[in-house]
Design a protein around this motif. Structure first.
Motif, short mmCIF file in Angstrom:
data_model
loop_
_atom_site.label_atom_id
_atom_site.label_comp_id
_atom_site.label_asym_id
_atom_site.label_seq_id
_atom_site.Cartn_x
_atom_site.Cartn_y
_atom_site.Cartn_z
N CYS A 148 38.99 31.18 45.32
CA CYS A 148 39.28 32.58 45.00
C CYS A 148 40.67 32.94 45.53
N SER A 192 33.80 31.00 36.58
CA SER A 192 33.93 30.76 38.02
C SER A 192 34.83 31.80 38.66
N SER A 195 33.34 35.29 39.52
CA SER A 195 32.54 35.41 40.74
C SER A 195 33.38 35.83 41.94
N CYS A 196 34.70 35.81 41.79
CA CYS A 196 35.59 36.22 42.89
C CYS A 196 35.75 37.74 42.95
N SER A 199 31.38 42.87 41.05
CA SER A 199 31.08 43.39 39.72
C SER A 199 30.99 44.92 39.71
N ALA A 207 29.78 40.77 36.00
CA ALA A 207 28.37 40.40 35.83
C ALA A 207 28.01 40.29 34.35
N LEU A 210 29.28 36.96 32.94
CA LEU A 210 28.42 35.86 33.38
C LEU A 210 27.08 35.88 32.63
#
Length: 338
Positions: A148, A192, A195-196, A199, A207, A210
């Motif tokens: 990240c 990926s 996810s850093c 949300s 979110a 994903l």
């Protein structure tokens, strides 16, 4: 005389250095850093709080030629401009798709073929602009999926998020044309990277991205349980955006259901969007993002209307459909014919 010659030599050497590539790059980098600073402090806040999405489109195309040559120090600014310029090309592609649908309804093959050709041309340009913006984000913040990045403030986070969204858009646009520009692993890298980001800090968008990937994979594998879980996650992400007045996830929902051919679910998302806008005002700080979501949803609605009736969504009637049961409230108004 000797002193004069020494001064002249130093001046000549200084001028030579000033005109050299090294100095030019230094001047460019200083200008680029100043441009990014001005954008972060003044231009971007005004821009994101505005309501005119056409200005966004024009700004993305108009400022690109001035910003893109500024080198790596301007890379953090490029995703915002590429998101705007990519939107311009993508919308023109969708307008040609509507023209194609109308031509097919009339059995006008020549016009249909011409519209399809222009649709592909605009979509190819959209993919190119979107992927360029994604690559700038990669240069600015590193390849997503590894570690990240250190994002120091909201401006950095927004730039990073826009870069990731451009990666998804570029892949989708390019895939529609056969997939020759954007590498196939771009989506997994973007997921990926999402996810850093928190949300809830970004209207549920990370979110949602994903969960949409989970839905597509579950649908391909005919896994109904995973599909239901994915839809539930997507609905929760949408609720976050509705609460915060930035309904970008609803635009993602409408696009996903349209891609899946789920017309009734598309209609419901559009109705929910219109209701939400009446109940919850757009975010003052990010009004433009909410307007962009509405613009995307209107394009989805236009396609449904055009397929069914040959015309786009009637003015002021977003959230209504040609097959709705007539009521006194939505009875035909003579103004609709003007």
């Amino acid at each position: 005389m000797g002193t004069y010659r020494n001064i002249a030599a130093v001046a000549a050497l200084s001028l030579s250095f000033f005109l050299s590539g090294c100095s030019q790059h230094m001047m460019r980098d200083v200008a680029a850093s100043g441009m990014v600073g001005f954008s972060n402090d003044y231009a971007a806040p005004w821009f994101l709080a505005s309501e005119d999405t056409d200005v966004m489109c024009g700004m993305g195309e108009g400022l690109s030629a001035m910003t893109y040559p500024m080198g790596p120090n301007a890379d953090a600014l490029v995703p915002m401009l590429s998101l705007a310029s990519g939107m311009c090309a993508d919308e023109r592609s969708k307008e040609e798709e509507l023209r194609y649908i109308r031509a097919i309804r009339r059995n006008d093959i020549e016009t249909a073929q011409d519209a399809r050709t222009l649709q592909k041309r605009w979509l190819a340009l959209a993919a190119k602009r979107q992927y360029f913006g994604y690559q700038a984000g990669v240069r600015a913040w590193g390849e997503p999926g590894k570690t990240c990045p250190a994002l120091s403030d909201r401006n950095d986070q927004m730039s990073y998020l826009m870069g990731l969204l451009l990666g998804l858009q570029a892949f989708q646009s390019d895939f529609s044309l056969g997939g020759t520009l954007v590498p196939s692993d771009t989506v997994s890298k973007v997921m990926s990277g999402m996810s850093c980001l928190g949300s809830d800090d970004f209207w549920g968008v990370p979110a949602a991205a994903l969960s949409m990937t989970e839905i597509i994979l579950a649908n391909a594998g005919d896994d109904q349980v995973a599909l239901d879980v994915g839809y539930a996650k997507l609905a929760r992400a949408s609720a976050v955006g509705e609460r915060d007045g930035v309904r970008m996830v609803q635009a993602l929902q409408a696009s996903l259901f349209a891609m899946q051919g789920k017309e009734e679910r598309v209609k419901q998302v559009i109705r929910d969007h219109v209701t939400s806008k009446k109940e919850t005002p757009a975010s003052v700080e990010f009004k433009l993002m909410d307007k962009m979501a509405t613009r995307t949803i209107k394009l989805v609605s236009d396609k449904l209307w055009t397929q069914a009736t040959g015309q786009r969504t009637p003015y002021g009637k977003l959230g209504t459909f040609w097959d709705d049961k007539p009521t006194l409230e939505n009875a035909l108004d003579i103004d609709d014919l003007l």
